[in-house]
Structure formats: C-alpha cells, structure tokens
Design a protein around this motif. Structure first.
Motif, mmCIF file in Angstrom:
data_model
loop_
_atom_site.group_PDB
_atom_site.id
_atom_site.type_symbol
_atom_site.label_atom_id
_atom_site.label_comp_id
_atom_site.label_asym_id
_atom_site.label_seq_id
_atom_site.Cartn_x
_atom_site.Cartn_y
_atom_site.Cartn_z
ATOM 1 N N HIS A 8 0.803 -1.209 0.000
ATOM 2 C CA HIS A 8 0.000 0.000 0.000
ATOM 3 C C HIS A 8 0.838 1.262 0.000
ATOM 4 C CE1 HIS A 8 0.780 -0.946 4.225
ATOM 5 N NE2 HIS A 8 0.563 0.319 4.489
ATOM 6 N N THR A 9 2.157 1.143 0.092
ATOM 7 C CA THR A 9 3.000 2.324 0.098
ATOM 8 C C THR A 9 3.524 2.664 -1.277
ATOM 9 O OG1 THR A 9 4.988 1.049 0.526
ATOM 10 C CG2 THR A 9 3.775 1.854 2.451
ATOM 11 N N GLY A 10 3.465 1.717 -2.209
ATOM 12 C CA GLY A 10 3.991 1.962 -3.532
ATOM 13 C C GLY A 10 5.480 1.650 -3.627
ATOM 14 N N ASP A 11 6.131 1.310 -2.493
ATOM 15 C CA ASP A 11 7.549 0.981 -2.503
ATOM 16 C C ASP A 11 7.751 -0.412 -3.063
ATOM 17 O OD1 ASP A 11 7.958 3.386 -1.226
ATOM 18 O OD2 ASP A 11 7.949 2.503 0.783
ATOM 19 N N GLU A 12 8.986 -0.698 -3.458
ATOM 20 C CA GLU A 12 9.313 -2.035 -3.922
ATOM 21 C C GLU A 12 9.278 -2.992 -2.742
ATOM 22 O OE1 GLU A 12 9.945 -3.289 -7.030
ATOM 23 O OE2 GLU A 12 9.240 -1.341 -7.677
ATOM 24 N N ALA A 13 8.761 -4.166 -2.964
ATOM 25 C CA ALA A 13 8.705 -5.171 -1.916
ATOM 26 C C ALA A 13 10.088 -5.777 -1.732
ATOM 27 C CB ALA A 13 7.706 -6.269 -2.294
ATOM 28 N N PRO A 14 10.407 -6.172 -0.494
ATOM 29 C CA PRO A 14 11.701 -6.792 -0.270
ATOM 30 C C PRO A 14 11.801 -8.098 -1.046
ATOM 31 C CG PRO A 14 10.332 -6.899 1.709
ATOM 32 C CD PRO A 14 9.589 -6.110 0.694
ATOM 33 N N SER A 15 13.029 -8.463 -1.404
ATOM 34 C CA SER A 15 13.202 -9.689 -2.189
ATOM 35 C C SER A 15 13.238 -10.886 -1.250
ATOM 36 C CB SER A 15 14.472 -9.600 -3.026
ATOM 37 O OG SER A 15 15.568 -9.384 -2.175
ATOM 38 N N HIS A 16 12.121 -11.529 -1.090
ATOM 39 C CA HIS A 16 12.001 -12.731 -0.279
ATOM 40 C C HIS A 16 10.986 -13.639 -0.942
ATOM 41 C CE1 HIS A 16 8.157 -11.230 1.150
ATOM 42 N NE2 HIS A 16 8.758 -10.079 1.392
ATOM 43 N N ALA A 17 10.931 -14.841 -0.450
ATOM 44 C CA ALA A 17 9.991 -15.802 -1.030
ATOM 45 C C ALA A 17 8.559 -15.338 -0.804
ATOM 46 C CB ALA A 17 10.205 -17.174 -0.407
ATOM 47 N N ILE A 18 7.732 -15.564 -1.797
ATOM 48 C CA ILE A 18 6.322 -15.193 -1.687
ATOM 49 C C ILE A 18 5.645 -16.201 -0.770
ATOM 50 C CG2 ILE A 18 4.168 -14.946 -2.963
ATOM 51 C CD1 ILE A 18 5.907 -14.122 -5.366
ATOM 52 N N ARG A 19 4.914 -15.692 0.179
ATOM 53 C CA ARG A 19 4.215 -16.521 1.146
ATOM 54 C C ARG A 19 3.085 -17.275 0.441
ATOM 55 N NH1 ARG A 19 2.936 -13.743 6.863
ATOM 56 N NH2 ARG A 19 2.248 -15.570 8.012
ATOM 57 N N THR A 20 2.968 -18.562 0.738
ATOM 58 C CA THR A 20 1.930 -19.380 0.113
ATOM 59 C C THR A 20 0.888 -19.775 1.152
ATOM 60 O OG1 THR A 20 3.486 -20.258 -1.498
ATOM 61 C CG2 THR A 20 1.461 -21.504 -1.164
ATOM 62 N N LEU A 21 -0.362 -19.522 0.794
ATOM 63 C CA LEU A 21 -1.492 -19.934 1.617
ATOM 64 C C LEU A 21 -2.245 -20.990 0.821
ATOM 65 C CD1 LEU A 21 -2.796 -16.389 2.643
ATOM 66 C CD2 LEU A 21 -1.050 -17.767 3.782
ATOM 67 N N LYS A 22 -2.769 -21.985 1.511
ATOM 68 C CA LYS A 22 -3.543 -23.025 0.832
ATOM 69 C C LYS A 22 -4.957 -23.011 1.375
ATOM 70 C CE LYS A 22 0.187 -25.960 -0.519
ATOM 71 N NZ LYS A 22 0.451 -27.246 -1.066
ATOM 72 N N LYS A 23 -5.901 -23.145 0.446
ATOM 73 C CA LYS A 23 -7.304 -23.192 0.845
ATOM 74 C C LYS A 23 -7.792 -24.617 0.661
ATOM 75 C CE LYS A 23 -11.578 -20.833 0.728
ATOM 76 N NZ LYS A 23 -12.740 -21.005 -0.057
ATOM 77 N N TYR A 24 -8.303 -25.171 1.746
ATOM 78 C CA TYR A 24 -8.781 -26.550 1.730
ATOM 79 C C TYR A 24 -10.276 -26.589 1.479
ATOM 80 C CZ TYR A 24 -4.225 -28.143 3.138
ATOM 81 O OH TYR A 24 -2.884 -28.431 3.149
ATOM 82 N N PRO A 25 -10.791 -27.755 1.051
ATOM 83 C CA PRO A 25 -12.219 -27.873 0.753
ATOM 84 C C PRO A 25 -13.124 -27.501 1.937
ATOM 85 C CG PRO A 25 -11.054 -29.781 -0.100
ATOM 86 C CD PRO A 25 -10.057 -28.975 0.705
ATOM 87 N N ASN A 26 -12.619 -27.644 3.153
ATOM 88 C CA ASN A 26 -13.427 -27.273 4.321
ATOM 89 C C ASN A 26 -13.447 -25.756 4.532
ATOM 90 O OD1 ASN A 26 -10.891 -26.706 5.303
ATOM 91 N ND2 ASN A 26 -10.942 -28.228 6.939
ATOM 92 N N ARG A 27 -12.968 -24.999 3.512
ATOM 93 C CA ARG A 27 -12.962 -23.530 3.503
ATOM 94 C C ARG A 27 -11.928 -22.922 4.434
ATOM 95 N NH1 ARG A 27 -17.970 -21.147 1.499
ATOM 96 N NH2 ARG A 27 -17.559 -19.466 2.953
ATOM 97 N N ARG A 28 -11.046 -23.737 4.996
ATOM 98 C CA ARG A 28 -10.016 -23.208 5.886
ATOM 99 C C ARG A 28 -8.776 -22.831 5.095
ATOM 100 N NH1 ARG A 28 -9.331 -26.555 11.277
ATOM 101 N NH2 ARG A 28 -8.429 -24.585 11.915
ATOM 102 N N LEU A 29 -8.110 -21.783 5.549
ATOM 103 C CA LEU A 29 -6.873 -21.318 4.932
ATOM 104 C C LEU A 29 -5.693 -21.766 5.786
ATOM 105 C CD1 LEU A 29 -7.976 -17.682 4.077
ATOM 106 C CD2 LEU A 29 -7.390 -19.451 2.429
ATOM 107 N N TYR A 30 -4.672 -22.281 5.130
ATOM 108 C CA TYR A 30 -3.494 -22.789 5.824
ATOM 109 C C TYR A 30 -2.273 -22.007 5.353
ATOM 110 C CZ TYR A 30 -0.068 -26.144 7.585
ATOM 111 O OH TYR A 30 0.977 -26.747 8.257
ATOM 112 N N ASP A 31 -1.544 -21.438 6.306
ATOM 113 C CA ASP A 31 -0.340 -20.674 6.012
ATOM 114 C C ASP A 31 0.848 -21.624 6.056
ATOM 115 O OD1 ASP A 31 1.844 -18.971 5.933
ATOM 116 O OD2 ASP A 31 1.008 -17.532 7.342
#
Length: 193
Positions: A8-31
């Motif tokens: 939201h600042t418009g700055d470049e994001a730091p170079s790190h791995a993109i965080r992955t979230l998984k959505k399961y059929p039970n509608r839960r999100l897993y980080d």
C-alpha cells in the motif's frame, strides 16, 4: 503465477519468497510459512502490512488469490462503512463482458495508484505533526497555512493524472472502434486511405 503484491506504500517489496497460503475444501486457509490455519482477518492484515502472498487451492493448486481478496472486500463492504455506493457497483457490473472491460480495469487501477502516490506525498510532508512533543497551536496554524496550497496542488496533480488516464482510455477506445469498423465515417480519420 498471479500473486497479491499488497504494497500500500507503492515501494518495492523486499526480495524474499512469496508466502503461500492453501485453501482446503473445508474452507479453511493454511499458512505454509507458519504451519497453521489462518482466517480472512489474518489475510487482511497481511494485505495491510504489504506482505506478498499467493493463495492456492489445496486440491488443484489453482491460484485463487483474487477470489480471497474479493471475499475480504465483500466482508468490508457488508460491515461498517462501505466504500462503494450501490450505483457505483452497478456501473462496474455493467462493464463486465463489455468491450471496454479491460480499459476500465486499467483506468481504475491507474487512478488508485495516482491517489496512493498523492496520499504518500501528503503523509511525507506532514511528518512530525503527529509527534505530541513537537505539536503546538502555532505549529498547527503554520502547518495549515502551508498545507492548503500544497493540498490544492496535490489534488490538481491527481485530477490532471486522472484526466490524462481518461484521455488515454478514450484514445484506445477510438482506435479499437476504428479497427473494428474501418469504413464507418463516424470516426475521425476513418475515411483516410
């Protein structure tokens, strides 16, 4: 791979791995980074913190980031004070399937970016005003004398950028119309051959 660059600042994001979230059929999100289940509120906080992430369907591995972001917007719009009026939402819906859909999306995105840049400039110029140690009525008066013309300049700049984006959109519409109907005389330059 689509991803949410939630900066939201418009700055470049730091170079790190993109965080992955998984959505399961039970509608839960897993980080996958924290090895724990999270809620939409947690995802919203990630957006506000400017963290990059991607949401994947756990079964198909399909990128469903947009759908999760839209769920957050829906929750925000139905609770509290909505950002979009009913009329504005209806107008947006009317653009789906319309030949101008892509141009409208680009126009809105560029306008939001211009607004964020204006907001960041204002925040940068008003630093120190929020420090209770340096705040005084005299300082506030001086700040307001400086801010009125500066805000007018920022708004003028924002409106000029918005106008330029709209003009570009109109030019693209005209080019598209001319390419679709080259023999139609209603477009300037259509009869030039």
């Amino acid at each position: 791979m689509a991803q949410a660059k939630c900066d939201h600042t418009g700055d470049e994001a730091p170079s790190h791995a993109i965080r992955t979230l998984k959505k399961y059929p039970n509608r839960r999100l897993y980080d996958t980074q924290t090895s724990s289940y999270i809620t939409l509120a947690d995802v919203k906080k990630m957006v506000l913190d400017g963290q990059e992430f991607v949401v994947r369907d756990a079964k198909t591995n399909e990128d469903i980031t947009r759908s999760i972001l839209l769920q957050i917007i829906l929750e925000e719009e139905t609770g509290g004070v909505p950002m979009f009026s009913t009329n504005m939402l209806a107008q947006i819906i009317r653009f789906y399937g319309h030949t101008m859909q892509g141009l409208m999306g680009s126009y809105l995105e560029k306008n939001i970016q211009a607004f964020i840049e204006m907001q960041n400039r204002f925040a940068e110029q008003s630093k120190g005003m929020y420090d209770p140690k340096s705040f005084s009525p005299e300082l506030w008066t001086q700040f307001m004398k400086v801010q009125a013309p500066m805000m007018q300049g920022l708004m003028t700049n924002y409106l000029e950028q918005s106008k330029n984006i709209f003009v570009q959109m109109q030019e693209q519409m005209q080019k598209q119309a001319e390419s679709l109907m080259p023999g139609f005389g209603g477009f300037p330059g259509a009869n030039k051959r």
